[in-house]
Design an enzyme around this catalytic site. Structure first.
Site, PDB file in Angstrom:
ATOM      1  N   SER B  84       0.838  -1.217   0.000  1.00  0.00           N
ATOM      2  CA  SER B  84       0.000   0.000   0.000  1.00  0.00           C
ATOM      3  C   SER B  84       0.866   1.258   0.000  1.00  0.00           C
ATOM      4  O   SER B  84       1.458   1.561  -1.013  1.00  0.00           O
ATOM      5  CB  SER B  84      -1.070   0.032   1.089  1.00  0.00           C
ATOM      6  OG  SER B  84      -2.143  -0.848   0.735  1.00  0.00           O
ATOM      7  N   HIS B  89       4.676  13.910   6.254  1.00  0.00           N
ATOM      8  CA  HIS B  89       4.623  15.360   6.046  1.00  0.00           C
ATOM      9  C   HIS B  89       5.330  16.026   7.232  1.00  0.00           C
ATOM     10  O   HIS B  89       5.092  15.634   8.376  1.00  0.00           O
ATOM     11  CB  HIS B  89       3.181  15.875   5.999  1.00  0.00           C
ATOM     12  CG  HIS B  89       2.341  15.271   4.922  1.00  0.00           C
ATOM     13  ND1 HIS B  89       2.421  15.685   3.607  1.00  0.00           N
ATOM     14  CD2 HIS B  89       1.410  14.295   4.948  1.00  0.00           C
ATOM     15  CE1 HIS B  89       1.558  14.981   2.880  1.00  0.00           C
ATOM     16  NE2 HIS B  89       0.939  14.130   3.670  1.00  0.00           N
ATOM     17  N   CYS B 104      -1.585  -3.683   3.345  1.00  0.00           N
ATOM     18  CA  CYS B 104      -2.644  -4.659   3.114  1.00  0.00           C
ATOM     19  C   CYS B 104      -2.060  -6.049   3.281  1.00  0.00           C
ATOM     20  O   CYS B 104      -0.907  -6.296   2.930  1.00  0.00           O
ATOM     21  CB  CYS B 104      -3.244  -4.472   1.733  1.00  0.00           C
ATOM     22  SG  CYS B 104      -4.077  -2.884   1.648  1.00  0.00           S
TER      23      CYS B 104
END
Lengths: 142, 142
Positions: B84, B89, B104
């Site tokens: 995935s 940030h 996943c």
């Protein structure tokens, strides 16, 4: 499609880190299969949807996974925003999609744009049902 | 650094869409400032950390935001995984970071790798405190 010019991510008015992260898991999508397998088509549409709600794409990355015995592979489409990011993962063999829309409220509150974008993204795939969550992020008294 | 060869994302043994999404919001990070402002340095380290826990990067996208009156701009580092994605940030003016590790569980359960990676990422930034969440995703009976 041209991208908007980058804007600084912070403002003295609003704490830059405070934001909203929406997730949606989509099941039994009834859209055309190409929306689950064509990374460029999906990604370009996603960028347009982002711009339509007034969020600002700054970069993008689309990836197609190899085919499996069950058929065409899924795709991942990521669009980096001035406001944070959008990620989509598809599982065509299951007609499933997971979505993330994460915006930070620098300069102004982008929550309504995020909710509008998520609504548009979910509608694109026409799922039979969804599981959706809303997370407030970065809002501790830092 | 070479990337591993893509692997199909699905398996008949485990539903491909079921997964684990970990989030962490980090406050008052005490690491060197360059970890918050140098996208290439941070991104490369992140890819190494991903590989160290046994997850599989398939592509990456690093973005640096413009400087503000408060100093150097933040960065966004995204690494797409066979499992995935990972997104970081940073807000250097606030010494803040938000992290997403989403895996996943196709083929096998990758939850322990995700938790190990999140532990390594958080430690990299040396925050005074964090807010962390764990979301089970894609596990409806689709």
């Amino acid at each position: 499609m041209p991208f908007v010019v980058d804007q600084p991510r912070s403002s003295s008015k609003v704490r830059g880190m405070q934001g909203l992260h929406l997730t949606a898991d989509l099941y039994r999508c009834r859209c055309d299969t190409e929306w689950l397998t064509d990374a460029l088509k999906l990604g370009d549409w996603c960028v347009q949807a982002i711009e339509a709600v007034g969020l600002q794409p700054v970069d993008r990355l689309f990836h197609t996974f190899p085919a499996t015995p069950a058929g065409a592979g899924g795709v991942t489409a990521t669009v980096l925003l001035a406001e944070s990011h959008v990620c989509l993962h598809t599982w065509p063999e299951q007609k499933g999609v997971t979505l993330d829309v994460y915006v930070c409220n620098f300069g102004e509150d982008h929550s309504a744009k995020a909710r509008g974008l998520m609504f548009a993204l979910v509608n694109r795939f026409q799922p039979e049902w969804t599981e959706q969550r809303s997370l407030d992020r970065g809002d501790s008294d830092a």
